[in-house]
Design a protein around this motif. Structure first.
Motif, mmCIF file in Angstrom:
data_model
loop_
_atom_site.group_PDB
_atom_site.id
_atom_site.type_symbol
_atom_site.label_atom_id
_atom_site.label_comp_id
_atom_site.label_asym_id
_atom_site.label_seq_id
_atom_site.Cartn_x
_atom_site.Cartn_y
_atom_site.Cartn_z
ATOM 1 N N PRO A 172 33.892 57.195 41.734
ATOM 2 C CA PRO A 172 33.815 58.559 41.201
ATOM 3 C C PRO A 172 34.350 58.691 39.775
ATOM 4 C CG PRO A 172 35.839 58.267 42.414
ATOM 5 C CD PRO A 172 35.149 56.944 42.462
ATOM 6 N N LEU A 173 34.135 59.870 39.205
ATOM 7 C CA LEU A 173 34.893 60.293 38.023
ATOM 8 C C LEU A 173 36.213 60.864 38.532
ATOM 9 C CD1 LEU A 173 32.302 62.343 35.921
ATOM 10 C CD2 LEU A 173 32.787 59.893 35.843
ATOM 11 N N THR B 186 46.744 51.303 35.680
ATOM 12 C CA THR B 186 46.511 50.365 36.793
ATOM 13 C C THR B 186 45.073 50.399 37.302
ATOM 14 O OG1 THR B 186 48.787 50.793 37.453
ATOM 15 C CG2 THR B 186 47.409 49.621 39.051
ATOM 16 N N TYR B 187 44.501 51.610 37.399
ATOM 17 C CA TYR B 187 43.221 51.722 38.111
ATOM 18 C C TYR B 187 42.035 52.220 37.278
ATOM 19 C CZ TYR B 187 46.086 51.314 42.327
ATOM 20 O OH TYR B 187 46.957 50.873 43.288
ATOM 21 N N LEU B 188 42.294 52.908 36.165
ATOM 22 C CA LEU B 188 41.196 53.624 35.503
ATOM 23 C C LEU B 188 40.901 53.119 34.102
ATOM 24 C CD1 LEU B 188 42.105 57.301 36.554
ATOM 25 C CD2 LEU B 188 40.818 55.589 37.838
ATOM 26 N N ARG B 189 39.723 53.517 33.619
ATOM 27 C CA ARG B 189 39.340 53.288 32.220
ATOM 28 C C ARG B 189 38.497 54.480 31.795
ATOM 29 N NH1 ARG B 189 33.924 52.057 31.819
ATOM 30 N NH2 ARG B 189 32.949 51.490 33.792
ATOM 31 N N LEU B 190 38.326 54.632 30.489
ATOM 32 C CA LEU B 190 37.449 55.686 29.999
ATOM 33 C C LEU B 190 36.042 55.115 29.840
ATOM 34 C CD1 LEU B 190 39.625 57.438 27.269
ATOM 35 C CD2 LEU B 190 38.733 58.506 29.347
ATOM 36 N N LEU C 216 36.792 54.225 37.620
ATOM 37 C CA LEU C 216 37.509 53.050 38.118
ATOM 38 C C LEU C 216 37.326 51.856 37.181
ATOM 39 C CD1 LEU C 216 36.453 53.264 41.879
ATOM 40 C CD2 LEU C 216 38.798 53.518 41.004
ATOM 41 N N GLN C 217 38.365 51.041 37.066
ATOM 42 C CA GLN C 217 38.237 49.811 36.269
ATOM 43 C C GLN C 217 37.278 48.846 36.945
ATOM 44 O OE1 GLN C 217 42.147 48.130 35.597
ATOM 45 N NE2 GLN C 217 42.842 49.967 34.546
#
Ligand code: SF4
Ligand code: SF4
Length: 126
Positions: free
Chosen positions: A26-27, A50-54, A62-63
């Motif tokens: 998801p976003l 830890t978990y996300l990126r743009l 999610l990364q």
């Protein structure tokens, strides 16, 4: 669409699929990040690192997929706190469904339920 959506999901067991969690993810809104990081007793910045990126549109995603919160039994380990986008996926019961047709077409390649809903919609429109 609500009728088609409810009809399809009355026959669908997402626990036998989890394809959305395995392949897209998801976003994450700011509210999602605050709620989920609190659940893990992490600072929002630490959760993001830890978990996300743009992504290209500057949304947090999610990364990596499969989603790190998906268990091997297809259960979501943060189900009660999961992102809004997970709760609403595949968005086939949205009031403004007609405004998200390109997203829906993309989702038919991921979600068998969305595929069936669109096929049934096409059949009824004939
Ligand atoms: S947070 Fe839960 S529902 Fe959302 S993609 Fe991850 S495992 Fe699936
Ligand atoms: S891809 Fe569709 S059918 Fe599969 S788990 Fe996700 S919402 Fe359910």
């Amino acid at each position: 669409m609500v009728e088609l959506h409810e009809d399809e999901f009355s026959r669908t067991d997402c626990l036998n699929c989890a394809n959305c969690c395995k392949t897209t993810g998801p976003l994450f809104t700011q509210k999602d990040i605050e709620r989920i990081s609190k659940h893990f007793r992490m600072k929002p910045g630490e959760f993001i690192d830890t978990y996300l990126r743009l992504d290209e549109e500057n949304d947090f995603v999610l990364q990596q997929v499969p989603c790190p919160f998906l268990g091997s039994d297809n259960y979501c380990s943060i189900y009660e706190k999961r992102p809004k986008a997970c709760r609403e996926y595949p968005h086939t019961d949205r009031k403004d469904f007609h405004k998200i047709s390109s997203i829906t077409i993309r989702n038919t390649a991921v979600c068998p339920a969305a595929y069936n809903i669109v096929e049934e919609m096409k059949r009824r429109l004939k």
